[in-house]
Design an enzyme around this catalytic site. Sequence first.
Site, mmCIF file in Angstrom:
data_model
loop_
_atom_site.group_PDB
_atom_site.id
_atom_site.type_symbol
_atom_site.label_atom_id
_atom_site.label_comp_id
_atom_site.label_asym_id
_atom_site.label_seq_id
_atom_site.Cartn_x
_atom_site.Cartn_y
_atom_site.Cartn_z
ATOM 1 N N ASP A 1 -21.977 27.390 17.052
ATOM 2 C CA ASP A 1 -21.213 26.236 16.559
ATOM 3 C C ASP A 1 -21.738 25.780 15.199
ATOM 4 O O ASP A 1 -22.927 25.505 15.044
ATOM 5 C CB ASP A 1 -21.309 25.064 17.548
ATOM 6 C CG ASP A 1 -20.585 25.355 18.847
ATOM 7 O OD1 ASP A 1 -19.397 25.711 18.799
ATOM 8 O OD2 ASP A 1 -21.221 25.222 19.913
ATOM 9 N N ASP B 1 -26.673 31.465 15.398
ATOM 10 C CA ASP B 1 -26.202 30.292 16.123
ATOM 11 C C ASP B 1 -24.669 30.387 16.156
ATOM 12 O O ASP B 1 -24.073 31.133 15.369
ATOM 13 C CB ASP B 1 -26.670 29.043 15.368
ATOM 14 C CG ASP B 1 -25.968 27.800 15.837
ATOM 15 O OD1 ASP B 1 -26.081 27.486 17.030
ATOM 16 O OD2 ASP B 1 -25.296 27.149 15.009
HETATM 17 MG MG LIG Z 1 -25.000 25.002 15.065
#
Ligand SMILES: [Mg+2]
Length: 232
Positions: free
Chosen positions: A21, A19
């Site tokens: 962010d 992932d």
């Molecule tokens: Mg995230």
Amino acid sequence: MSAPLLPPVDGGLRLVVFDWDGTLMDSPLRIVHCLQRAAAVVGLEVRDAAALRNIIGLGVDAAVRELYPEADARLVHRFATAYRLCYLEGDDAPPTPLYPGVAPLLDWLEARGVLLAVATSKSRRGLDQALETTGLGARFVATATGDEHPSKPHPAMLEHVMERAGVERTRTRMVGDSVYDLQMARHAGVPAVAVTHGVHSSDRLRAEAPLGLPADLEALLEIFRQAECATE
Ligand SMILES: [Mg+2]
């Protein structure tokens, strides 16, 4: 205290999907700021940071529908537009450094022939900008974004990058900071590890039964190292 060992990967680890962010990039403050800014711009109630961190990890449209169930499609679109303008171009929004330990972690995995990919709820434009400013673009063999696929926890993004990388799910591991990453991984049949320096608490992540729950990327590298030692 030693970190828990990851179970051995049958055939060897071949692909790690990150992932973005809250996992590789310390961007949750900027995301919260821009969600609040967008709410003010379109005339919706501005929610507090705790409520907003709860839904970070979903795509913007899905997050808006979760926060404001009364919003119609036009309002969701206006909100998403205002959010992206703030995030991509807002000079007064908080900066987004990489978390400590990104380079050593990626270097270590690449040195072992492990392929790297990204599955993020960011837009394509947002991810491409982030890959360019960080200089990490060439590291990833495949990327999937929230505007090109259904929102997490749907498995489409993860399935897309595995197909592009040509790696089966049993030799893939997902790394994320939100329950949506862990749920996406479960739906795709991919074991996952959660880092706890992002948006969701250890308790909330633990409830999704990740393989490991390292505090940060340095601890994540350590458990990858331990797992390697255990299989030698
Ligand atoms: Mg995230």
